[in-house]
Design a protein around this motif. Structure first.
Motif, mmCIF file in Angstrom:
data_model
loop_
_atom_site.group_PDB
_atom_site.id
_atom_site.type_symbol
_atom_site.label_atom_id
_atom_site.label_comp_id
_atom_site.label_asym_id
_atom_site.label_seq_id
_atom_site.Cartn_x
_atom_site.Cartn_y
_atom_site.Cartn_z
ATOM 1 N N GLN A 85 55.501 -47.728 51.452
ATOM 2 C CA GLN A 85 54.431 -48.588 51.198
ATOM 3 C C GLN A 85 53.033 -48.102 50.909
ATOM 4 O O GLN A 85 52.196 -48.671 50.306
ATOM 5 C CB GLN A 85 54.246 -50.075 52.080
ATOM 6 C CG GLN A 85 53.478 -49.699 53.234
ATOM 7 C CD GLN A 85 54.056 -48.739 54.498
ATOM 8 O OE1 GLN A 85 55.273 -48.334 54.188
ATOM 9 N NE2 GLN A 85 53.676 -48.300 55.541
ATOM 10 N N GLN A 86 52.840 -46.802 51.423
ATOM 11 C CA GLN A 86 51.447 -46.195 51.483
ATOM 12 C C GLN A 86 51.334 -45.610 49.911
ATOM 13 O O GLN A 86 50.487 -45.423 49.239
ATOM 14 C CB GLN A 86 51.164 -45.124 52.428
ATOM 15 C CG GLN A 86 51.126 -45.795 53.665
ATOM 16 C CD GLN A 86 50.964 -44.923 55.002
ATOM 17 O OE1 GLN A 86 51.682 -43.961 54.852
ATOM 18 N NE2 GLN A 86 50.609 -45.268 56.252
ATOM 19 N N GLU A 91 53.006 -46.831 47.372
ATOM 20 C CA GLU A 91 52.774 -47.965 46.311
ATOM 21 C C GLU A 91 51.255 -48.437 46.645
ATOM 22 O O GLU A 91 50.672 -48.947 45.490
ATOM 23 C CB GLU A 91 53.800 -48.994 46.771
ATOM 24 C CG GLU A 91 54.020 -49.972 45.824
ATOM 25 C CD GLU A 91 54.481 -49.363 44.562
ATOM 26 O OE1 GLU A 91 54.343 -49.780 43.450
ATOM 27 O OE2 GLU A 91 55.458 -48.583 44.765
ATOM 28 N N TYR A 92 50.571 -48.492 47.920
ATOM 29 C CA TYR A 92 49.302 -49.036 48.062
ATOM 30 C C TYR A 92 48.382 -48.241 46.911
ATOM 31 O O TYR A 92 47.518 -48.787 46.296
ATOM 32 C CB TYR A 92 48.873 -48.858 49.344
ATOM 33 C CG TYR A 92 47.617 -48.965 49.652
ATOM 34 C CD1 TYR A 92 46.998 -50.127 49.903
ATOM 35 C CD2 TYR A 92 46.461 -47.932 49.611
ATOM 36 C CE1 TYR A 92 45.606 -50.755 49.992
ATOM 37 C CE2 TYR A 92 44.931 -48.170 49.681
ATOM 38 C CZ TYR A 92 44.754 -49.583 49.973
ATOM 39 O OH TYR A 92 43.325 -49.744 50.186
ATOM 40 N N PRO A 140 48.627 -53.970 53.398
ATOM 41 C CA PRO A 140 49.490 -53.461 52.540
ATOM 42 C C PRO A 140 49.721 -52.125 52.832
ATOM 43 O O PRO A 140 50.831 -51.519 52.570
ATOM 44 C CB PRO A 140 49.290 -53.767 51.042
ATOM 45 C CG PRO A 140 47.828 -54.061 51.246
ATOM 46 C CD PRO A 140 47.536 -54.446 52.580
ATOM 47 N N GLU A 175 50.992 -52.133 56.976
ATOM 48 C CA GLU A 175 52.119 -53.069 57.241
ATOM 49 C C GLU A 175 52.471 -53.322 58.724
ATOM 50 O O GLU A 175 53.517 -53.283 59.323
ATOM 51 C CB GLU A 175 53.484 -52.534 56.577
ATOM 52 C CG GLU A 175 53.406 -52.800 55.208
ATOM 53 C CD GLU A 175 54.665 -52.680 54.573
ATOM 54 O OE1 GLU A 175 55.757 -51.769 55.166
ATOM 55 O OE2 GLU A 175 54.966 -52.927 53.289
#
Length: 386
Positions: free
Chosen positions: A99-100, A102-103, A194, A197
């Protein structure tokens, strides 16, 4: 001779070039990803464009809008971006969570991909130039403020489970010397959410730890305890429990880990994982029976003796684990608090603030008329249960 396995590009790790310019970086993304960048950076009047038109406009607009995002950053994100910019925009050994990646990509800052058969993360050449000119990613006192507020938020939610946005803001400001303008804290948290998380900001105004399953139900349950103040954490305690992967490894925790290692063929990592799951379940107020049932997913307890041996150490762990439903107190802390203050409570208010303490010998919750487990000889309701 060692053989290096090349990684095949895929949708998450597309083939990239280096140096990487926005035209190529953005061209490797889907239109939805481009739209996400536009929305995250609050870039308006581009929704009608096709993909190529969106790539061209975003290449121009992203550098102008990034200050809105970076002013909410903490030290972790700033130092990482600075490190990559200093290395001419290339990080050849990336170590982030999915997710990082993607961030950063969905804000047009960093792009994960494949370069010469290896996974890398690349910053656009345009941003590297901005950094070297001194117009991007500069240190600022606001970053220390953001770092403190995010860590305090993580700690508060680890300790209390759920808070309304208003409660959270009130708590953070009571611990911080930094001043804020209206909306500062929530803007920072909306950007941290985000990336880390570790919490969830819900539409109903509740902010919850990511392990909370039914946040609204927990908030309602806790709000009914009118006569009980929140556990009084110190600022240093909150900063400590706000650290990533924090677990309170107290004596009861260590005792149960040692027991599992001594009685089962498992390694320390799995033993600690089991006990951490027990702690998390205790924090939510799960019953003794349900935690034992959960533990049997990790280890076999084929006899009553094996169940009893595990339970003998699980019970004190539960009694000394801080619970969300009782505002951050452990059951034994709350019982001691009630005994120490010698408050006279009527039956209604007493019901509203009670905590379930489990008797070490019987493994059952203690009734109001049962002997107090402290050994005083008095009934629980006349001793620690006052």
């Amino acid at each position: 001779m060692s053989i290096t396995k090349e990684i095949v590009p895929d949708k998450f790790w597309p083939a990239l070039t280096y140096p990487l310019f926005y035209a190529d970086a953005l061209g490797s993304l889907t239109k939805q990803q481009l739209t996400n960048i536009r929305m995250n950076l609050d870039i308006s009047n581009l929704s009608s464009l096709n993909k190529q038109g969106l790539v061209e406009k975003l290449s121009e607009k992203i550098p102008e809008h990034l200050w809105m995002i970076t002013r909410t950053w903490d030290h972790e994100r700033l130092k990482l971006a600075q490190k990559i910019a200093k290395n001419d925009g290339l990080w050849d050994k990336p170590l982030l969570e999915l997710q990082q990646y993607e961030y950063f990509r969905e804000r047009g800052i960093l792009f994960p991909g494949i370069l010469e058969g290896k996974r890398v993360v690349i910053m656009s050449a345009e941003l590297v130039t901005l950094y070297k000119s001194g117009d991007f990613l500069q240190d600022h006192p606001i970053v220390s403020r953001n770092t403190e507020w995010i860590r305090l938020t993580h700690g508060l939610l680890y300790g209390y489970g759920v808070l309304t946005a208003e409660e959270l803001e009130r708590f953070v400001m009571s611990y911080s010397e930094h001043k804020q303008l209206p909306g500062d804290l929530m803007n920072i948290l909306y950007e941290a959410w985000p990336y880390y998380e570790r919490f969830l900001i819900e539409e109903n105004g509740i902010v919850s730890d990511n392990r909370v399953v039914h946040s609204e139900a927990l908030w309602i349950q806790r709000s009914q305890r009118h006569d009980l103040e929140f556990y009084p954490y110190t600022k240093q305690e909150l900063l400590k429990i706000g650290e990533k992967d924090y677990v309170e490894r107290n004596q009861h925790y260590m005792n149960l880990v040692r027991y599992v290692l001594e009685h089962y063929e498992t390694d320390r990592e799995d033993a600690e994982l089991l006990v951490e799951e027990c702690v998390d379940a205790a924090k939510t107020g799960d019953s003794l029976a349900s935690i034992i049932e959960m533990a049997q997913d990790f280890i076999e307890m084929p006899s009553l003796e094996s169940v009893a041996g595990f339970t003998d150490l699980l019970v004190p762990l539960m009694n000394n684990t801080k619970q969300w439903g009782i505002k951050g107190y452990a059951p034994m802390e709350l019982s001691a608090k009630r005994a120490g203050t010698s408050m006279l409570l009527n039956s209604v208010s007493n019901q509203a603030v009670k905590a379930d303490v489990i008797d070490f010998q019987t493994k059952k919750k203690i009734g109001r008329n049962d002997p107090c487990p402290c050994g005083s000889g008095k009934k629980y309701k006349k001793c620690c249960g006052q």
